[in-house]
Design a protein around this motif. Sequence first.
Motif, PDB file in Angstrom:
ATOM      1  N   GLU A  74      38.250  54.260  40.259  1.00 54.85           N
ATOM      2  CA  GLU A  74      38.571  55.571  39.676  1.00 54.85           C
ATOM      3  C   GLU A  74      37.703  56.667  40.291  1.00 54.85           C
ATOM      4  O   GLU A  74      38.189  57.760  40.597  1.00 54.85           O
ATOM      5  CB  GLU A  74      38.378  55.536  38.164  1.00 54.85           C
ATOM      6  N   ARG A 123      39.098  57.327  43.781  1.00 56.65           N
ATOM      7  CA  ARG A 123      40.338  58.107  43.745  1.00 56.65           C
ATOM      8  C   ARG A 123      40.068  59.564  43.391  1.00 56.65           C
ATOM      9  O   ARG A 123      40.596  60.481  44.016  1.00 56.65           O
ATOM     10  CB  ARG A 123      41.309  57.505  42.722  1.00 56.65           C
ATOM     11  N   ARG A 161      46.899  57.373  48.213  1.00 57.45           N
ATOM     12  CA  ARG A 161      48.105  56.689  47.777  1.00 57.45           C
ATOM     13  C   ARG A 161      47.913  55.169  47.844  1.00 57.45           C
ATOM     14  O   ARG A 161      48.327  54.429  46.942  1.00 57.45           O
ATOM     15  CB  ARG A 161      49.277  57.107  48.653  1.00 57.45           C
ATOM     16  N   THR A 195      45.791  54.056  44.943  1.00 60.78           N
ATOM     17  CA  THR A 195      46.547  54.095  43.694  1.00 60.78           C
ATOM     18  C   THR A 195      47.485  52.882  43.591  1.00 60.78           C
ATOM     19  O   THR A 195      47.607  52.261  42.536  1.00 60.78           O
ATOM     20  CB  THR A 195      47.357  55.394  43.608  1.00 60.78           C
ATOM     21  N   GLU A 196      48.145  52.546  44.693  1.00 57.09           N
ATOM     22  CA  GLU A 196      49.065  51.404  44.706  1.00 57.09           C
ATOM     23  C   GLU A 196      48.308  50.101  44.497  1.00 57.09           C
ATOM     24  O   GLU A 196      48.761  49.213  43.757  1.00 57.09           O
ATOM     25  CB  GLU A 196      49.837  51.379  46.030  1.00 57.09           C
ATOM     26  N   SER A 220      45.495  49.722  42.936  1.00 59.66           N
ATOM     27  CA  SER A 220      45.022  49.702  41.562  1.00 59.66           C
ATOM     28  C   SER A 220      46.134  49.311  40.608  1.00 59.66           C
ATOM     29  O   SER A 220      45.935  48.555  39.658  1.00 59.66           O
ATOM     30  CB  SER A 220      44.473  51.082  41.186  1.00 59.66           C
ATOM     31  N   ALA A 221      47.346  49.815  40.887  1.00 61.70           N
ATOM     32  CA  ALA A 221      48.486  49.520  40.014  1.00 61.70           C
ATOM     33  C   ALA A 221      48.903  48.056  40.136  1.00 61.70           C
ATOM     34  O   ALA A 221      49.361  47.441  39.163  1.00 61.70           O
ATOM     35  CB  ALA A 221      49.658  50.420  40.377  1.00 61.70           C
ATOM     36  N   ALA A 222      48.711  47.481  41.321  1.00 60.60           N
ATOM     37  CA  ALA A 222      49.118  46.098  41.566  1.00 60.60           C
ATOM     38  C   ALA A 222      48.130  45.083  40.990  1.00 60.60           C
ATOM     39  O   ALA A 222      48.486  43.927  40.759  1.00 60.60           O
ATOM     40  CB  ALA A 222      49.284  45.868  43.058  1.00 60.60           C
ATOM     41  N   SER A 223      46.897  45.526  40.782  1.00 62.15           N
ATOM     42  CA  SER A 223      45.865  44.593  40.321  1.00 62.15           C
ATOM     43  C   SER A 223      45.871  44.418  38.810  1.00 62.15           C
ATOM     44  O   SER A 223      46.498  45.141  38.091  1.00 62.15           O
ATOM     45  CB  SER A 223      44.489  45.076  40.787  1.00 62.15           C
TER      46      SER A 223
END
Length: 290
Positions: free
Chosen positions: A183, A186, A281, A284-285, A287-290
């Motif tokens: 975080e 990012r 980007r 972010t991707e 982080s979303a996948a983990s």
Amino acid sequence: MPAGGRPTMRSRRLGSTLRRLREAAQLDQQQAAEYIAGSKAKISRIESGQVAARPGDVRLLLELYGVRDPDVSQHLEQLARNANKRGWWLDYVVPDGFGDYVALEEEATHIRSWQPLLVPGLLQTPAYTRTLVEGNPNITDSAVIEQVVKLRQERRRKVFDAGTRLSAVVGEAALTAPMPYVETHRDQLADLLDAARCSHVTVQVLPTAEWQATRCAASVFVMLSFDGEWSPAAVSQDTQDNIVVAEANEQIGRYASAFELLQATALTPSKSQELIREILRSLTEESAAS
């Protein structure tokens, strides 16, 4: 005598400018002393920054030197008024020599920064700074850590509020290296993009593959210009214990050449923003996948 019993950066800058103007007018120190009803020793101390010139003396000297530009006169008289002014940064815990650098930074009209491995200090978010300082084994007191964070943010605020021109070349590794907190990483990249959109801020990323340019440049440095001049008048480098400021023309010239090479080799500002967005980007991707 300047505050602290030694020359301040403001008194030295004022003195060196007055000396340059006197020499341009082809006058000696004795002539300058007679015009302000002072002594040659007083002019010498003023020009070396050992004493702060009074605004009235500055006004008379500029008259003698044939300086007619009201903006120049106003600026130098204000510099004389502020020469002994207590710096706001003294309310913080700062290492030896750092206060002098902050005084220069505050007066600068153009700041050029090269950072291969970190986001430049003036472009850091509080969380990013805190993460860096918490990893410093020499700083373990939480109160000192917060002081460092607050000082850096106050420096940033003053530079941005003043509209100081800021040109930063940042190594790609500074943006892609993993951080303890995703975080924080990012948010720092998003903040860097916001800063890069400011009219007075230019951010360029030097790709990792362009190692030749980094080989020719010092590890980390900041150059400062004053009074709207394009040419840098001081350059600073971090050491293990403090900040070293160089003002010799020969040294500054070498750093200026290195920075020009870095700028020419780095991505353009628009391409740099594209790369930062791409890295953001990707984070972010992930982080979303983990």
